[in-house]
Design a protein around this motif. Structure first.
Motif, PDB file in Angstrom:
ATOM      1  N   GLY A 159      27.724  37.335  30.693  1.00 42.42           N
ATOM      2  CA  GLY A 159      28.944  36.966  31.402  1.00 42.42           C
ATOM      3  C   GLY A 159      28.974  37.498  32.818  1.00 42.42           C
ATOM      4  N   MET A 160      28.542  38.745  33.003  1.00 41.33           N
ATOM      5  CA  MET A 160      28.551  39.345  34.347  1.00 41.33           C
ATOM      6  C   MET A 160      27.568  38.641  35.281  1.00 41.33           C
ATOM      7  N   ILE A 161      26.392  38.307  34.763  1.00 41.45           N
ATOM      8  CA  ILE A 161      25.384  37.627  35.596  1.00 41.45           C
ATOM      9  C   ILE A 161      25.872  36.243  36.009  1.00 41.45           C
ATOM     10  N   ILE A 162      26.415  35.507  35.045  1.00 45.91           N
ATOM     11  CA  ILE A 162      26.901  34.156  35.342  1.00 45.91           C
ATOM     12  C   ILE A 162      28.013  34.198  36.380  1.00 45.91           C
ATOM     13  N   MET A 163      28.945  35.154  36.222  1.00 48.43           N
ATOM     14  CA  MET A 163      30.078  35.184  37.132  1.00 48.43           C
ATOM     15  C   MET A 163      29.729  35.794  38.483  1.00 48.43           C
ATOM     16  N   ALA A 164      28.686  36.620  38.549  1.00 38.44           N
ATOM     17  CA  ALA A 164      28.192  37.070  39.855  1.00 38.44           C
ATOM     18  C   ALA A 164      27.653  35.876  40.637  1.00 38.44           C
ATOM     19  N   PHE A 165      26.948  35.000  39.924  1.00 35.38           N
ATOM     20  CA  PHE A 165      26.397  33.800  40.560  1.00 35.38           C
ATOM     21  C   PHE A 165      27.510  32.855  41.010  1.00 35.38           C
ATOM     22  N   THR A 166      28.500  32.628  40.138  1.00 32.90           N
ATOM     23  CA  THR A 166      29.593  31.728  40.510  1.00 32.90           C
ATOM     24  C   THR A 166      30.443  32.327  41.637  1.00 32.90           C
ATOM     25  N   GLY A 167      30.516  33.670  41.685  1.00 26.32           N
ATOM     26  CA  GLY A 167      31.233  34.319  42.779  1.00 26.32           C
ATOM     27  C   GLY A 167      30.565  34.071  44.121  1.00 26.32           C
ATOM     28  N   ILE A 168      29.243  34.095  44.127  1.00 31.88           N
ATOM     29  CA  ILE A 168      28.489  33.800  45.361  1.00 31.88           C
ATOM     30  C   ILE A 168      28.751  32.353  45.794  1.00 31.88           C
ATOM     31  N   LEU A 169      28.698  31.435  44.818  1.00 37.29           N
ATOM     32  CA  LEU A 169      28.975  30.036  45.132  1.00 37.29           C
ATOM     33  C   LEU A 169      30.387  29.863  45.683  1.00 37.29           C
TER      34      LEU A 169
ATOM     35  N   ARG B 241      37.646  33.754  49.151  1.00 35.99           N
ATOM     36  CA  ARG B 241      36.527  34.611  49.543  1.00 35.99           C
ATOM     37  C   ARG B 241      36.816  36.081  49.249  1.00 35.99           C
ATOM     38  N   ILE B 242      38.071  36.477  49.371  1.00 35.36           N
ATOM     39  CA  ILE B 242      38.444  37.845  48.991  1.00 35.36           C
ATOM     40  C   ILE B 242      38.159  38.072  47.510  1.00 35.36           C
ATOM     41  N   GLU B 243      38.537  37.105  46.703  1.00 34.67           N
ATOM     42  CA  GLU B 243      38.412  37.231  45.239  1.00 34.67           C
ATOM     43  C   GLU B 243      36.968  37.208  44.763  1.00 34.67           C
ATOM     44  N   SER B 244      36.073  36.568  45.498  1.00 34.03           N
ATOM     45  CA  SER B 244      34.696  36.354  45.032  1.00 34.03           C
ATOM     46  C   SER B 244      33.973  37.664  44.723  1.00 34.03           C
ATOM     47  N   PHE B 245      34.336  38.737  45.414  1.00 32.68           N
ATOM     48  CA  PHE B 245      33.642  40.015  45.224  1.00 32.68           C
ATOM     49  C   PHE B 245      33.971  40.673  43.879  1.00 32.68           C
ATOM     50  N   ALA B 246      35.064  40.266  43.260  1.00 31.87           N
ATOM     51  CA  ALA B 246      35.479  40.880  41.994  1.00 31.87           C
ATOM     52  C   ALA B 246      34.970  40.135  40.767  1.00 31.87           C
ATOM     53  N   GLU B 247      34.327  38.992  40.945  1.00 34.73           N
ATOM     54  CA  GLU B 247      33.971  38.133  39.809  1.00 34.73           C
ATOM     55  C   GLU B 247      33.082  38.802  38.757  1.00 34.73           C
ATOM     56  N   PRO B 248      32.038  39.581  39.124  1.00 36.11           N
ATOM     57  CA  PRO B 248      31.197  40.193  38.075  1.00 36.11           C
ATOM     58  C   PRO B 248      31.990  41.119  37.147  1.00 36.11           C
ATOM     59  N   PHE B 249      32.879  41.929  37.719  1.00 38.89           N
ATOM     60  CA  PHE B 249      33.669  42.834  36.889  1.00 38.89           C
ATOM     61  C   PHE B 249      34.730  42.080  36.094  1.00 38.89           C
ATOM     62  N   PHE B 250      35.226  40.980  36.669  1.00 41.37           N
ATOM     63  CA  PHE B 250      36.127  40.118  35.913  1.00 41.37           C
ATOM     64  C   PHE B 250      35.389  39.572  34.686  1.00 41.37           C
ATOM     65  N   GLY B 251      34.124  39.214  34.878  1.00 39.79           N
ATOM     66  CA  GLY B 251      33.303  38.734  33.762  1.00 39.79           C
ATOM     67  C   GLY B 251      33.154  39.780  32.677  1.00 39.79           C
ATOM     68  N   ALA B 252      32.995  41.056  33.075  1.00 35.43           N
ATOM     69  CA  ALA B 252      32.868  42.135  32.093  1.00 35.43           C
ATOM     70  C   ALA B 252      34.124  42.244  31.236  1.00 35.43           C
ATOM     71  N   SER B 253      35.299  42.097  31.863  1.00 32.49           N
ATOM     72  CA  SER B 253      36.540  42.215  31.096  1.00 32.49           C
ATOM     73  C   SER B 253      36.776  40.991  30.208  1.00 32.49           C
ATOM     74  N   ILE B 254      36.425  39.814  30.709  1.00 27.76           N
ATOM     75  CA  ILE B 254      36.618  38.584  29.921  1.00 27.76           C
ATOM     76  C   ILE B 254      35.767  38.609  28.658  1.00 27.76           C
ATOM     77  N   VAL B 255      34.469  38.828  28.824  1.00 30.92           N
ATOM     78  CA  VAL B 255      33.566  38.794  27.670  1.00 30.92           C
ATOM     79  C   VAL B 255      33.770  40.027  26.796  1.00 30.92           C
ATOM     80  N   GLY B 256      34.032  41.187  27.425  1.00 25.40           N
ATOM     81  CA  GLY B 256      34.311  42.394  26.647  1.00 25.40           C
ATOM     82  C   GLY B 256      35.493  42.193  25.726  1.00 25.40           C
ATOM     83  N   SER B 257      36.519  41.493  26.215  1.00 24.03           N
ATOM     84  CA  SER B 257      37.678  41.192  25.377  1.00 24.03           C
ATOM     85  C   SER B 257      37.278  40.347  24.174  1.00 24.03           C
ATOM     86  N   GLY B 258      36.376  39.375  24.383  1.00 25.38           N
ATOM     87  CA  GLY B 258      35.899  38.550  23.275  1.00 25.38           C
ATOM     88  C   GLY B 258      35.124  39.347  22.247  1.00 25.38           C
TER      89      GLY B 258
END
Length: 469
Positions: free
Chosen positions: A345-355, A382-399
């Motif tokens: 989840g973190m890798i995928i959302m780091a990539f989508t954050g860059i996009l 663009r401000i939000e894009s930097f937080a995407e990997p950690f957002f991914g950690a919380s999303i998948v961690g919750s699952g």
């Protein structure tokens, strides 16, 4: 070669690192497509309404956070039964899983009708409570009223999708979501816009339209849910390999099942409520900034979802995998599968954050022709894009935690993160930076949330929250 890795997990077969990767990717792929299709549907709504003007866009943006509250609570109530279904299937107790399907349908539909009554009763007053400008209140009320009438359909859709996914079938919900987004596009076109003549390949074609505007967006979405949900019900009850009805199996509503369902669901509903409640509070903070800021915020939230919805796809897969792993008592695999899920989840959302950082102008540009809204929306994305990997950690961690039946502690963590970081920081920063300050607060909070979820995962206490010892 193991072709059914989920069955191998239930049967106690050894799974190496490669097997675990394939298991997660096999289940995550269709789930991610389903989530992306869902957000594309929202994108279509926002884009079509965006063509009507800033006030129409702002009217939906004003109440959208409230509809997320309702949707989040309904999804949480569904999880109480689907997690138990995953545990039962993992333990090869398929009869109990089918009984949970029937119990869940009855209980959740009763709750859905109560929610409908409540929403209808507050649809007029809510836009006023949220501080919406007078020129957008009427459309906001109409949108919320129509949305509320489809609430039982939304609940049934969430319930059937979640139960089918719990059985390990991610493909059917994914296909249905794709069909639903196509139907949504068609229905919205007819309901939102008036009858008009279009020039296509040199030919003039008159297409009928109801011209309902904002109300048409709610009606189009609701009708697309109706069509797809009918198919999902038929599949769940008559076609699913594990969960379809058997003539000789009568329903037995068991108190223990209900207690477990609410033990899982109530903390999740609390979590969804405080998450969406914080969004409502932030909407209230943004509302005085004017229609441009409200519309830019709404469009940016929709655009950002394209980046984080793949994370929710991995989350769905993680809940199923961890749930069945625990049901099968595969303590040798549970934490390893959880770690790979979160990392994915973190890798995928780091990539989508860059996009998102580089394509932000185009993502907002699709939604609105207004240059002022586009410029502001691009900046906050663009401000939000930097937080995407950690957002991914919380999303998948919750699952992962949800699959283990550990829902209370993550809910309290979200409570702290949202109401002790995001909301107060938004109040402070909005005074100096306007909408940009609110999104700086959001990015900060998502980073904090991801870190505390990772800490809880590695500490390992969630593994002790097993419901089927």
């Amino acid at each position: 070669m193991k072709t059914d890795y989920l069955k191998a997990l239930r049967d106690g077969e050894p799974l190496n690192f490669r097997d675990r990767i394939f298991l997660i990717l096999k289940l995550s792929g269709p789930a991610m497509l389903a989530q992306i299709s869902s957000i594309i549907m929202q994108y279509i709504d926002a884009s079509m309404v965006g063509r009507l003007g800033a006030n129409d866009s702002a009217s939906i943006g004003l109440v959208s956070s409230s509809t997320w509250v309702v949707g989040g609570i309904m999804i949480s109530l569904v999880e109480g039964f689907s997690v138990q279904i995953a545990h039962s299937i993992g333990a090869k107790d398929n009869k109990r899983a089918r009984n949970l399907v029937k119990t869940g349908l009855i209980v959740n539909m009763l709750i859905a009708f109560l929610i409908t009554i409540f929403l209808v009763s507050v649809s007029y007053a809510l836009p006023i409570w949220l501080g919406g400008a007078e020129e957008i209140r009427r459309n906001a009320t109409n949108y919320l009223f129509i949305y509320s009438l489809f609430t039982p359909v939304f609940m049934l859709n969430f319930l059937t999708c979640s139960m089918i996914q719990a059985s390990g079938n991610m493909k059917v919900p994914s296909i249905c979501d794709t069909i639903m987004f196509i139907l949504d596009m068609i229905f919205n076109f007819f309901f939102i816009f008036p009858t008009a003549t279009y020039k296509i390949f040199g030919f003039k074609l008159t297409i009928f339209g109801a011209g309902l505007g904002v109300s048409g967006a709610a009606l189009g979405t609701g009708m697309s849910y109706v069509v797809v949900t009918i198919f999902l019900i038929i599949y769940l009850l008559f076609k699913s390999d594990i969960l379809h009805l058997r003539k000789n199996e009568r329903i037995h509503i068991k108190i223990d099942d209900l207690k477990k369902a609410f033990k899982i669901s109530l903390p999740l509903a609390f979590e969804r409520g405080i998450t969406s409640g914080a969004s409502v509070a932030v909407t209230r903070i943004i509302a005085p900034l004017g229609s441009v800021s409200v519309a830019a915020n709404s469009f940016a939230v929709t655009a950002e979802a394209l980046c984080y919805m793949p994370g929710y796809g991995v989350q769905s897969a993680a809940t199923t995998i961890i749930g069945q792993s625990i049901g099968a008592k595969r303590t040798d695999q549970t934490k390893k599968l959880g770690l790979i899920s979160i990392g994915t989840g973190m890798i995928i959302m780091a990539f989508t954050g860059i996009l998102m950082f580089f394509f932000a102008p185009y993502m907002i540009g699709i939604l609105t022709p207004d240059p002022e809204i586009r410029a502001l929306g691009t900046t906050i994305l663009r401000i939000e894009s930097f937080a995407e990997p950690f957002f991914g950690a919380s999303i998948v961690g919750s699952g992962v935690f949800r699959g283990a039946g550990d829902t209370l502690a993550p809910s309290l963590m979200c409570l702290f993160s949202l109401w002790c970081v995001r909301v107060p920081l938004s109040i402070i920063l909005v005074k100096s930076y306007g909408l940009k300050g609110v999104w700086i607060a959001m990015a900060t909070e998502l980073t904090v949330r991801g870190i505390i979820f990772l800490i809880r995962f590695f500490r390992g206490k969630w593994e002790n929250k097993l419901l089927n010892k």
